[in-house]
Enzyme design. Sequence first.
Site, PDB file in Angstrom:
ATOM      1  N   ARG A  43       0.838  -1.212   0.000  1.00 27.34           N
ATOM      2  CA  ARG A  43       0.000   0.000   0.000  1.00 27.34           C
ATOM      3  C   ARG A  43       0.869   1.256   0.000  1.00 27.34           C
ATOM      4  O   ARG A  43       0.537   2.261  -0.614  1.00 27.34           O
ATOM      5  CB  ARG A  43      -0.976  -0.005   1.196  1.00 27.34           C
ATOM      6  CG  ARG A  43      -1.731   1.311   1.358  1.00 27.34           C
ATOM      7  CD  ARG A  43      -3.036   1.193   2.130  1.00 27.34           C
ATOM      8  NE  ARG A  43      -2.944   0.421   3.355  1.00 27.34           N
ATOM      9  CZ  ARG A  43      -2.320   0.805   4.466  1.00 27.34           C
ATOM     10  NH1 ARG A  43      -1.719   1.973   4.525  1.00 27.34           N
ATOM     11  NH2 ARG A  43      -2.294   0.023   5.524  1.00 27.34           N
ATOM     12  N   TYR A  95     -16.908  16.399 -15.414  1.00 29.44           N
ATOM     13  CA  TYR A  95     -17.183  14.956 -15.490  1.00 29.44           C
ATOM     14  C   TYR A  95     -18.074  14.574 -14.304  1.00 29.44           C
ATOM     15  O   TYR A  95     -17.721  14.859 -13.154  1.00 29.44           O
ATOM     16  CB  TYR A  95     -15.859  14.163 -15.451  1.00 29.44           C
ATOM     17  CG  TYR A  95     -16.099  12.704 -15.199  1.00 29.44           C
ATOM     18  CD1 TYR A  95     -16.685  11.911 -16.182  1.00 29.44           C
ATOM     19  CD2 TYR A  95     -15.812  12.131 -13.980  1.00 29.44           C
ATOM     20  CE1 TYR A  95     -16.964  10.583 -15.946  1.00 29.44           C
ATOM     21  CE2 TYR A  95     -16.081  10.796 -13.739  1.00 29.44           C
ATOM     22  CZ  TYR A  95     -16.656  10.033 -14.724  1.00 29.44           C
ATOM     23  OH  TYR A  95     -16.943   8.716 -14.477  1.00 29.44           O
ATOM     24  N   ASP A 166      -7.831  18.153 -15.281  1.00 26.40           N
ATOM     25  CA  ASP A 166      -8.188  16.797 -15.707  1.00 26.40           C
ATOM     26  C   ASP A 166      -7.796  16.683 -17.182  1.00 26.40           C
ATOM     27  O   ASP A 166      -8.422  17.277 -18.048  1.00 26.40           O
ATOM     28  CB  ASP A 166      -9.692  16.576 -15.496  1.00 26.40           C
ATOM     29  CG  ASP A 166     -10.154  15.163 -15.815  1.00 26.40           C
ATOM     30  OD1 ASP A 166      -9.458  14.471 -16.580  1.00 26.40           O
ATOM     31  OD2 ASP A 166     -11.227  14.755 -15.317  1.00 26.40           O
ATOM     32  N   LYS A 191      -9.006   5.292 -19.313  1.00 26.41           N
ATOM     33  CA  LYS A 191      -9.368   5.698 -20.663  1.00 26.41           C
ATOM     34  C   LYS A 191      -8.189   5.476 -21.621  1.00 26.41           C
ATOM     35  O   LYS A 191      -7.867   4.349 -21.909  1.00 26.41           O
ATOM     36  CB  LYS A 191      -9.852   7.147 -20.632  1.00 26.41           C
ATOM     37  CG  LYS A 191     -10.891   7.429 -19.519  1.00 26.41           C
ATOM     38  CD  LYS A 191     -12.174   6.651 -19.667  1.00 26.41           C
ATOM     39  CE  LYS A 191     -13.061   6.695 -18.433  1.00 26.41           C
ATOM     40  NZ  LYS A 191     -13.387   8.014 -17.913  1.00 26.41           N
TER      41      LYS A 191
END
Length: 369
Positions: A43, A95, A166, A191
Amino acid sequence: MKFETRSIHKGNHITDTNRPVVQPITLSTTFEHENEAGMLYTRAGNPNRLALEELVASLEGGKVAAAFSSGNAAGTAVFQALEPGSHIIAPDDMYHGLHNSMSILFKGIHEVSFVNMADPEEVKKAIRPNTRLFWVETPSNPLLKISDVRKIAEIAKNQKAILACDNTFATPVFQNPLALGADIVMHSSTKYFGGHSDILGGILVGKEDNEFWAKIRTVQRVGGAVPAAADCYWLSRSIRTLAYRMRGHAQNAMVLAEYFLNHPKVEKVHYPGLKNHPGHEVAAGQMTGFGGVVSFEVKGGADAADRLIKDLHLFVNATSLGGVESIIERRAAVEGPDTLTPPNLIRVSVGLEHSDDLLEDLDLAFSKI
Ligand SMILES: *Cc1c(COP(=O)(O)O)cnc(C)c1O
């Protein structure tokens, strides 16, 4: 080194004595104490995540990067890193997943103004004494609106606030927000970075390793919304071909945008590469290509749009974008009732099929409505 070369060689660290050409996946969640690389627990960091972060930081021209388990987790990390009581200025057509993060998760924690980011005057008017973050998404999803990153960076600097961008639609192949004055870049790596519709991920890139970045790192390690080592491996693998894929996406998108522009059954086309797009000049000044997403509005309303989608065979009717296959969706249907997206708007994530085949499929479907 040029972009294509960095895409292939950055972050690929070989420590294995077998000298594999590609850095292997390290699945182990924990590491023997006092190892040379300083690994502790997955982590906090693992070789594949560090490799991905180094690669993307290099492509965006940043000093540091932090990978997350989704684009939403990456964006949300920025809001989490802000002091409570901060004011955020964000796009009114943001978004919708990150719009929800701000307005649902941070309700009562931060203040938010959603404004038309394509108009710097509106952005200035929204400033409050506690404005700490400006959020830009350009081109925006799904209206492909363009915000002037340089201008908003200037406004943010005067306010001593952070500018985050973004950059999911443009990718670093076509736009480097850090070079335009932004402090942080965000990606949904689900994406174009992933590029094959099979990995969920997000990443932040910082211009400087500063106090705010230390908070982002804390959110990443303590919040724990980190990607698995194998996902980091596959993302790095996909990014090796990003530049070539993006050129193909943009080339096909331009062909489709011009087709829609000339089609009698199309009311309006949204693509920043078209000269008649209101943001074309700003886009041409800050992007080296216009990306692979085109939106268009069908004459005859939502019903006609839905019928067109049903009659298409190559274009898959699904959410998401950035994959090698063309994906189509009537966005208002998935964004819910308070969306600014017109009901007859179809978003196309233009894939890497041959454009002749895509046009033939469109011709046939249009002839039926
Ligand atoms: C998909 C997307 C996101 C969210 O990313 P996830 O990986 O789905 O969490 C954020 N911004 C934009 C522009 C997107 O397209």
